[in-house]
Design a protein around this motif. Structure first.
Motif, PDB file in Angstrom:
ATOM      1  N   UNK A  95      32.717  -2.801 -20.014  1.00  0.00           N
ATOM      2  CA  UNK A  95      32.767  -2.553 -21.456  1.00  0.00           C
ATOM      3  C   UNK A  95      34.148  -2.916 -22.001  1.00  0.00           C
ATOM      4  N   UNK A  96      34.376  -2.549 -23.262  1.00  0.00           N
ATOM      5  CA  UNK A  96      35.675  -2.808 -23.886  1.00  0.00           C
ATOM      6  C   UNK A  96      36.659  -1.659 -23.688  1.00  0.00           C
ATOM      7  N   UNK A 148      36.869  -1.765 -19.778  1.00  0.00           N
ATOM      8  CA  UNK A 148      36.595  -0.486 -19.127  1.00  0.00           C
ATOM      9  C   UNK A 148      35.308  -0.552 -18.336  1.00  0.00           C
ATOM     10  N   UNK A 149      34.898   0.601 -17.833  1.00  0.00           N
ATOM     11  CA  UNK A 149      33.698   0.695 -17.001  1.00  0.00           C
ATOM     12  C   UNK A 149      32.846   1.861 -17.481  1.00  0.00           C
ATOM     13  N   UNK A 150      31.556   1.639 -17.519  1.00  0.00           N
ATOM     14  CA  UNK A 150      30.583   2.715 -17.718  1.00  0.00           C
ATOM     15  C   UNK A 150      29.678   2.741 -16.494  1.00  0.00           C
ATOM     16  N   UNK A 193      19.835  -7.264 -26.604  1.00  0.00           N
ATOM     17  CA  UNK A 193      21.069  -7.649 -25.922  1.00  0.00           C
ATOM     18  C   UNK A 193      20.776  -8.107 -24.490  1.00  0.00           C
ATOM     19  N   UNK A 194      21.416  -9.207 -24.077  1.00  0.00           N
ATOM     20  CA  UNK A 194      21.182  -9.731 -22.731  1.00  0.00           C
ATOM     21  C   UNK A 194      22.351  -9.471 -21.786  1.00  0.00           C
ATOM     22  N   UNK A 195      23.552  -9.312 -22.325  1.00  0.00           N
ATOM     23  CA  UNK A 195      24.715  -9.090 -21.462  1.00  0.00           C
ATOM     24  C   UNK A 195      24.648  -7.719 -20.792  1.00  0.00           C
ATOM     25  N   UNK A 247      25.312  -3.764 -23.377  1.00  0.00           N
ATOM     26  CA  UNK A 247      26.159  -4.038 -24.537  1.00  0.00           C
ATOM     27  C   UNK A 247      26.129  -5.529 -24.856  1.00  0.00           C
ATOM     28  N   UNK A 248      26.378  -5.895 -26.110  1.00  0.00           N
ATOM     29  CA  UNK A 248      26.402  -7.314 -26.476  1.00  0.00           C
ATOM     30  C   UNK A 248      27.787  -7.912 -26.256  1.00  0.00           C
TER      31      UNK A 248
END
Length: 375
Positions: free
Chosen positions: A66-67, A208-210, A225-227, A232-233
């Motif tokens: 993630x961001x 970051x990481x989820x 969303x495919x990513x 997440x997009x």
């Protein structure tokens, strides 16, 4: 300037920076592209996913990039709730959570969820008996952080997880302040989801990481969303992910040594301020040694922070300043302190390069500031 705000963010590790530059310059393709360059990048992403799974003791299929911590918290909570029936609309969290959790809860309240905010005891921890009493047949999710960003209090994640499992309730935790500073693998299997952020352990910002346990059949917050398997997009930040992984591996290898160092720094500060009745260090039953939350009695934290800055030390109030007035520390309020006491809160936090001499010098400065204002 001496930096004492590592709980807010860390400098980028040199090895992590080198990895970032190399990947950004040479392996810039979109990991979802079907050509060979995209495939090479995708192999890097999957290796990083496996590396994080190994560091955390979880299945790599549950790792999503993630961001950062705030996005991880929001998307993980939304994903876990997506598989819950409509009657499971009761959520338990704490008054002392990070603002990204509180803002997520405000959104969920507007969607019809009932949010139950637990206080924390004067030792910084939640009351497990009270927590279990608050659970009911409609409780669908519990979100309680591991380490508090203002006081360093370490919540009993294993015990909370056991209670959640007993009652069949999903459990999410914010690991942003604990990953790279505490061993986690003994209880990661107790959680349905957790979140972490790269720049808290010397990785780059914006990544970051989820984690969501692969047993869950969640739906992504963003449709189509495919990513990241629909989590997440947006094109993945490959350079950031590789750099973050390098930083994570180094933090893991240095964990024991850093913990010893942080304990020495904390003890040096406590010894230097011992006996000064104006300095009240917030002591918790279990506490991360690299974070020291304190009150300087009869001094607003905002003033202490600005005066420290003027004299060459970067510290934090642990809370935002709004319309010219300092907002009381939410962690202090959660522990039962008054608004006036909570406004006196400041936080100093150490990094691996912080020295005992720097800590002792700042402790001496605090005492001098107190003496000057009281004379």
């Amino acid at each position: 300037m001496i930096y004492f705000d590592y709980a807010a963010t860390c400098p980028l590790d040199k090895d992590a920076a080198s990895a970032y530059i190399k990947v950004a310059a040479n392996y810039f393709a979109n990991s979802n592209s079907l050509h060979d360059m995209g495939g090479t990048v995708q192999s890097f992403i999957e290796q990083c996913r496996s590396d994080f799974a190994s560091l955390l003791g979880v299945d790599k299929e549950g790792i999503y990039f993630t961001s950062g911590g705030s996005e991880s918290n929001f998307l993980t909570i939304q994903a876990l709730l997506s598989e819950q029936p409509k009657n499971k609309n009761h959520i338990i969290t704490t008054l002392a959570e990070h603002s990204s959790i509180h803002s997520t809860m405000k959104i969920l309240e507007k969607q019809g969820y009932e949010i139950d905010y637990l206080p924390v005891m004067n030792n910084g921890l939640i009351d497990l008996e009270l927590f279990e009493k608050r659970l009911n047949e409609n409780t669908g999710l519990v979100s309680i952080h591991h380490v508090n960003s203002e006081t360093g209090a370490i919540q009993p994640i294993e015990e909370i997880g056991s209670i959640c499992k007993k009652h069949g309730v999903l459990f999410h935790s914010d690991f942003v302040q604990s990953f790279g500073k505490l061993p986690l693998t003994s209880f990661t299997n107790m959680l349905d989801g957790f979140s972490l952020s790269s720049h808290k352990f010397y990785g780059p910002k914006g990544v970051g990481v989820a984690y969501i346990n692969p047993k869950h059949n969640w739906e992504g917050y963003y449709p189509g969303t495919t990513h990241e398997n629909g989590f997440r997009p947006g094109t993945l930040n490959t350079a950031g992910i590789v750099s973050m992984t390098v930083a994570a591996q180094k933090a893991h290898l240095q964990l024991e040594g850093n913990q010893f160092h942080f304990k020495q720094l904390r003890n040096a500060f406590l010894q230097k301020t011992k006996g000064n009745s104006s300095i009240h260090v917030i002591e918790c039953a279990q506490q991360l040694p690299s974070i020291i939350g304190l009150r300087v009695k009869n001094m607003e934290g905002q003033w202490v922070m600005l005066e420290s800055n003027r004299r060459g030390y970067a510290i934090s109030t642990g809370s935002a300043c709004q319309v010219g007035q300092q907002t009381p520390s939410k962690s202090m309020k959660a522990m039962g302190f008054s608004d006036e006491q909570a406004k006196e809160f400041v936080r100093i936090s150490f990094g691996k390069d912080t020295t005992i001499e720097e800590v002792e010098q700042y402790a001496q400065l605090l005492k001098e500031m107190i003496a000057e204002t009281s004379s």
